[in-house]
Motif scaffolding. Structure first.
Motif, PDB file in Angstrom:
ATOM      1  N   PRO A 169      -2.838 -62.405  -4.029  1.00  0.00           N
ATOM      2  CA  PRO A 169      -2.287 -60.893  -4.243  1.00  0.00           C
ATOM      3  C   PRO A 169      -3.018 -60.160  -5.508  1.00  0.00           C
ATOM      4  O   PRO A 169      -2.755 -59.031  -5.734  1.00  0.00           O
ATOM      5  N   TRP A 170      -4.106 -60.518  -5.394  1.00  0.00           N
ATOM      6  CA  TRP A 170      -5.304 -60.085  -6.157  1.00  0.00           C
ATOM      7  C   TRP A 170      -6.520 -60.088  -5.792  1.00  0.00           C
ATOM      8  O   TRP A 170      -6.855 -60.807  -4.947  1.00  0.00           O
ATOM      9  N   THR A 171      -7.498 -58.891  -6.271  1.00  0.00           N
ATOM     10  CA  THR A 171      -8.903 -59.061  -5.893  1.00  0.00           C
ATOM     11  C   THR A 171      -9.606 -58.952  -7.171  1.00  0.00           C
ATOM     12  O   THR A 171      -9.460 -57.927  -8.020  1.00  0.00           O
ATOM     13  N   GLY A 172     -10.535 -59.969  -7.400  1.00  0.00           N
ATOM     14  CA  GLY A 172     -11.266 -59.810  -8.871  1.00  0.00           C
ATOM     15  C   GLY A 172     -10.783 -60.687  -9.849  1.00  0.00           C
ATOM     16  O   GLY A 172     -10.565 -61.729  -9.447  1.00  0.00           O
ATOM     17  N   ASP A 173     -10.528 -60.253 -11.022  1.00  0.00           N
ATOM     18  CA  ASP A 173     -10.047 -60.864 -12.240  1.00  0.00           C
ATOM     19  C   ASP A 173      -8.583 -61.171 -12.250  1.00  0.00           C
ATOM     20  O   ASP A 173      -7.852 -60.328 -12.275  1.00  0.00           O
ATOM     21  N   GLN A 174      -8.288 -62.704 -11.899  1.00  0.00           N
ATOM     22  CA  GLN A 174      -6.809 -62.762 -11.955  1.00  0.00           C
ATOM     23  C   GLN A 174      -6.150 -62.618 -13.271  1.00  0.00           C
ATOM     24  O   GLN A 174      -4.861 -62.640 -13.116  1.00  0.00           O
ATOM     25  N   ARG A 175      -6.819 -62.459 -14.235  1.00  0.00           N
ATOM     26  CA  ARG A 175      -6.012 -62.273 -15.492  1.00  0.00           C
ATOM     27  C   ARG A 175      -5.839 -60.696 -15.788  1.00  0.00           C
ATOM     28  O   ARG A 175      -5.207 -60.449 -16.811  1.00  0.00           O
ATOM     29  N   ASP A 176      -6.354 -59.988 -14.845  1.00  0.00           N
ATOM     30  CA  ASP A 176      -6.215 -58.648 -15.094  1.00  0.00           C
ATOM     31  C   ASP A 176      -5.317 -57.833 -14.320  1.00  0.00           C
ATOM     32  O   ASP A 176      -5.300 -58.002 -12.823  1.00  0.00           O
ATOM     33  N   VAL A 177      -3.894 -57.216 -14.805  1.00  0.00           N
ATOM     34  CA  VAL A 177      -3.025 -56.852 -13.787  1.00  0.00           C
ATOM     35  C   VAL A 177      -3.483 -55.778 -12.950  1.00  0.00           C
ATOM     36  O   VAL A 177      -2.992 -56.100 -11.950  1.00  0.00           O
ATOM     37  N   ARG A 178      -4.663 -55.357 -13.449  1.00  0.00           N
ATOM     38  CA  ARG A 178      -5.055 -53.928 -12.478  1.00  0.00           C
ATOM     39  C   ARG A 178      -5.944 -54.492 -11.330  1.00  0.00           C
ATOM     40  O   ARG A 178      -6.165 -53.779 -10.267  1.00  0.00           O
ATOM     41  N   SER A 179      -5.911 -55.775 -11.079  1.00  0.00           N
ATOM     42  CA  SER A 179      -6.540 -56.522 -10.142  1.00  0.00           C
ATOM     43  C   SER A 179      -5.425 -56.761  -8.850  1.00  0.00           C
ATOM     44  O   SER A 179      -5.872 -57.283  -7.798  1.00  0.00           O
ATOM     45  N   TYR A 180      -4.135 -56.745  -9.025  1.00  0.00           N
ATOM     46  CA  TYR A 180      -3.245 -57.155  -8.323  1.00  0.00           C
ATOM     47  C   TYR A 180      -2.904 -55.722  -7.609  1.00  0.00           C
ATOM     48  O   TYR A 180      -2.643 -54.705  -7.615  1.00  0.00           O
ATOM     49  N   HIS A 181      -2.817 -56.044  -6.017  1.00  0.00           N
ATOM     50  CA  HIS A 181      -2.500 -55.029  -5.113  1.00  0.00           C
ATOM     51  C   HIS A 181      -1.271 -54.091  -5.255  1.00  0.00           C
ATOM     52  O   HIS A 181      -1.347 -53.027  -5.064  1.00  0.00           O
ATOM     53  N   ALA A 182      -0.268 -54.965  -5.955  1.00  0.00           N
ATOM     54  CA  ALA A 182       1.125 -54.108  -6.141  1.00  0.00           C
ATOM     55  C   ALA A 182       1.039 -53.270  -7.579  1.00  0.00           C
ATOM     56  O   ALA A 182       1.766 -52.455  -7.571  1.00  0.00           O
ATOM     57  N   TYR A 183       0.091 -53.705  -8.371  1.00  0.00           N
ATOM     58  CA  TYR A 183       0.269 -53.147  -9.648  1.00  0.00           C
ATOM     59  C   TYR A 183      -0.006 -51.678  -9.692  1.00  0.00           C
ATOM     60  O   TYR A 183      -0.865 -51.186  -8.880  1.00  0.00           O
ATOM     61  N   GLY A 184       0.877 -50.856 -10.155  1.00  0.00           N
ATOM     62  CA  GLY A 184       0.807 -49.387 -10.357  1.00  0.00           C
ATOM     63  C   GLY A 184       1.508 -48.586  -9.023  1.00  0.00           C
ATOM     64  O   GLY A 184       1.650 -47.209  -9.206  1.00  0.00           O
ATOM     65  N   GLU A 185       2.037 -49.359  -8.239  1.00  0.00           N
ATOM     66  CA  GLU A 185       2.532 -48.765  -6.944  1.00  0.00           C
ATOM     67  C   GLU A 185       3.737 -48.075  -7.402  1.00  0.00           C
ATOM     68  O   GLU A 185       4.559 -48.710  -8.376  1.00  0.00           O
ATOM     69  N   LYS A 186       4.209 -46.939  -6.755  1.00  0.00           N
ATOM     70  CA  LYS A 186       5.557 -46.387  -7.086  1.00  0.00           C
ATOM     71  C   LYS A 186       6.734 -47.026  -6.644  1.00  0.00           C
ATOM     72  O   LYS A 186       6.745 -47.752  -5.693  1.00  0.00           O
ATOM     73  N   THR A 187       7.812 -47.003  -7.508  1.00  0.00           N
ATOM     74  CA  THR A 187       9.096 -47.697  -7.137  1.00  0.00           C
ATOM     75  C   THR A 187      10.038 -46.335  -7.187  1.00  0.00           C
ATOM     76  O   THR A 187      10.002 -45.328  -7.934  1.00  0.00           O
ATOM     77  N   VAL A 188      10.925 -46.346  -6.245  1.00  0.00           N
ATOM     78  CA  VAL A 188      11.622 -45.117  -5.850  1.00  0.00           C
ATOM     79  C   VAL A 188      13.404 -45.603  -5.719  1.00  0.00           C
ATOM     80  O   VAL A 188      13.659 -46.676  -5.432  1.00  0.00           O
ATOM     81  N   ALA A 189      14.031 -44.502  -5.977  1.00  0.00           N
ATOM     82  CA  ALA A 189      15.327 -44.738  -5.766  1.00  0.00           C
ATOM     83  C   ALA A 189      15.799 -44.885  -4.432  1.00  0.00           C
ATOM     84  O   ALA A 189      15.247 -44.257  -3.664  1.00  0.00           O
ATOM     85  N   VAL A 190      16.388 -45.787  -4.278  1.00  0.00           N
ATOM     86  CA  VAL A 190      17.001 -46.170  -2.972  1.00  0.00           C
ATOM     87  C   VAL A 190      18.228 -45.441  -2.271  1.00  0.00           C
ATOM     88  O   VAL A 190      18.420 -45.452  -1.227  1.00  0.00           O
ATOM     89  N   ALA A 191      18.837 -44.528  -3.341  1.00  0.00           N
ATOM     90  CA  ALA A 191      19.880 -43.862  -2.965  1.00  0.00           C
ATOM     91  C   ALA A 191      20.170 -42.858  -3.966  1.00  0.00           C
ATOM     92  O   ALA A 191      19.544 -43.139  -5.306  1.00  0.00           O
ATOM     93  N   ASP A 192      20.869 -41.913  -3.659  1.00  0.00           N
ATOM     94  CA  ASP A 192      21.523 -40.969  -4.873  1.00  0.00           C
ATOM     95  C   ASP A 192      22.240 -41.882  -5.669  1.00  0.00           C
ATOM     96  O   ASP A 192      23.051 -42.704  -5.277  1.00  0.00           O
ATOM     97  N   GLY A 193      22.265 -41.408  -6.988  1.00  0.00           N
ATOM     98  CA  GLY A 193      23.023 -42.052  -7.974  1.00  0.00           C
ATOM     99  C   GLY A 193      22.686 -41.492  -9.541  1.00  0.00           C
ATOM    100  O   GLY A 193      22.016 -40.544  -9.757  1.00  0.00           O
ATOM    101  N   THR A 194      23.282 -42.228 -10.456  1.00  0.00           N
ATOM    102  CA  THR A 194      23.053 -41.905 -11.792  1.00  0.00           C
ATOM    103  C   THR A 194      22.421 -43.072 -12.610  1.00  0.00           C
ATOM    104  O   THR A 194      22.715 -44.010 -12.613  1.00  0.00           O
ATOM    105  N   VAL A 195      21.280 -42.651 -13.491  1.00  0.00           N
ATOM    106  CA  VAL A 195      20.788 -43.677 -14.070  1.00  0.00           C
ATOM    107  C   VAL A 195      21.675 -44.087 -15.352  1.00  0.00           C
ATOM    108  O   VAL A 195      22.040 -43.053 -16.068  1.00  0.00           O
ATOM    109  N   VAL A 196      21.795 -45.490 -15.437  1.00  0.00           N
ATOM    110  CA  VAL A 196      22.664 -45.999 -16.519  1.00  0.00           C
ATOM    111  C   VAL A 196      21.732 -46.631 -17.698  1.00  0.00           C
ATOM    112  O   VAL A 196      21.890 -46.912 -18.742  1.00  0.00           O
ATOM    113  N   VAL A 197      20.425 -47.146 -17.270  1.00  0.00           N
ATOM    114  CA  VAL A 197      19.596 -47.815 -18.088  1.00  0.00           C
ATOM    115  C   VAL A 197      18.222 -47.579 -17.621  1.00  0.00           C
ATOM    116  O   VAL A 197      17.840 -47.307 -16.499  1.00  0.00           O
TER     117      VAL A 197
END
Length: 403
Positions: free
Chosen positions: A241-269
């Protein structure tokens, strides 16, 4: 894929969910069965070997219950039932479990649709009551209990029964449980919680998954909030899941990728401010802050989708949360970014649908994603519709993400 779409149920208690397992354009290819999922068949009616006998008195004192009845869940070319059978011995004598048979409750004298033999049974069980059980999870002393984690997999040609009953085999006897339904929860159709391609749905339901076996007692109630939770990760061509330094979060392919709302709704937390952890390595792991009930999910967003269903995004990157409690969001709207906060060993998005906004004090609910492309192993990409990604697969959700 449309930019926005309201949450809507695929099936209700009166709708045959199995009919939706194979949408137009989906191929007949199927994903590998998750570990612990039993192939299920149609219950064939057979003539009884002996005339029916009068019920035993007193009946066997083995309680069976299913706290959350299952709902037919289409995924990877099959239809699944994922649920638990809680067992407790209320007799003075020990009981040794020899097998669990799953029956179609509407077919008298039918053969089991699934039959978990003694050799496979222990892998499905988790002991509830601590005590002398003769070294096996299968032997329940007075007052002792166990939970059987069940997963039934039906192929496209097998109709999923509307009601089930369980027969637990003991030494020289059998105990029958109550009838349960298989259409308990309206099944929402969601957009992807992440955008883009090469996403792996790790820790989805199987006996290898700590999510699936994660029975927790919170506020006096034993629940599995993570029953259908997925850890969304990305892997490189080398399988890491990473390339480079395993201890650096930025080395991970998923790090910083956008997370999106799966449906319309209201944020409660909407929680931000927790730092990223240094990812786990062979040298060990220590979270940046102590793990508590408050910090376990790290930076997080919870969206109320209505109908008693809440979408939970955990372990987000510090400083990435873009929404506030009380805010209305639309499907596809960016809510944060993948991070490594809370009880996370490597950057990923923990996503689950639950009965309330608490990450642990809730029941995990089934859901499907409206459309995605799926690849099994080195196979070709296939478009899937109205399915949940079961098994070892790779997904492409496309570009749906709106700032």
């Amino acid at each position: 894929m449309p930019a926005r779409m309201p949450l809507r149920p695929v099936c209700t208690a009166s709708f045959l969910c199995a009919a939706l397992a194979f949408a137009a354009g989906a191929s007949a290819a199927t994903a590998p069965l998750p570990q612990g999922c039993e192939p299920a068949v149609a219950g064939v009616v057979v003539a009884p070997a002996f005339p029916p006998s009068a019920p035993a008195f007193p009946p066997l004192q083995l309680q069976m219950r299913t706290p959350l009845e299952p709902t037919v869940l289409p995924g990877g070319g099959r239809n699944y039932l994922v649920y638990e059978l809680h067992l407790q011995n209320f007799s003075a004598d020990a009981m040794t479990l020899r097998g669990i048979q799953v029956l179609d409750a509407d077919k008298a004298n039918a053969a089991p649709i699934a039959d978990i033999k003694e050799a496979q049974l222990e892998a499905h069980l988790r002991t509830v009551t601590i005590g002398d059980n003769e070294g096996t999870k299968r032997t329940l002393g007075n007052g002792q209990g166990a939970v059987a984690f069940l997963c039934l997999a039906f192929d496209s040609k097998t109709q999923v029964p509307a009601r089930l009953r369980h027969r637990v085999l003991l030494d020289g006897a059998a105990a029958f449980g109550p009838v349960i339904g298989t259409r308990a929860t309206p099944l929402p159709v969601l957009g992807g919680p992440v955008a883009g391609t090469n996403w792996s749905p790790d820790n989805s339901p199987s006996l290898h998954s700590h999510h699936r076996m994660g029975l927790w007692v919170v506020d006096g109630t034993a629940q599995i909030a993570r029953r259908y939770a997925i850890d969304w990760k990305k892997y490189g061509a080398d399988g890491k899941p990473w390339t480079g330094d395993q201890r650096d979060v930025r080395s991970y392919h998923a790090y910083g990728e956008k997370t999106v709302a799966v449906a319309d709704g209201t944020v409660v937390v909407a929680q931000d401010g927790y730092p990223d952890n240094i990812p786990r390595t062979p040298a060990g792991f220590e979270p940046a802050v102590p793990v508590t009930m408050e910090s376990v999910a790290g930076n997080r967003v919870v969206i109320d989708l209505g109908g008693g269903q809440f979408a939970y995004y955990a372990h987000l990157m510090p400083g990435s949360v873009r929404v506030k409690a009380g805010q209305r969001v639309r499907r596809g709207q960016v809510v944060g970014a993948v991070g490594n906060s809370g009880d996370a060993r490597q950057p990923h998005l923990h996503f689950q649908l639950t009965t309330n906004p608490d990450v642990m004090a809730s029941e995990g609910l089934p859901h499907v994603f409206e459309t995605y492309r799926m690849k099994v192993g080195d196979g070709a990409w296939e478009t899937r519709s109205n399915e949940y990604p079961m098994g070892n697969v790779v997904l492409d959700f496309g570009p749906e993400a709106r700032n």
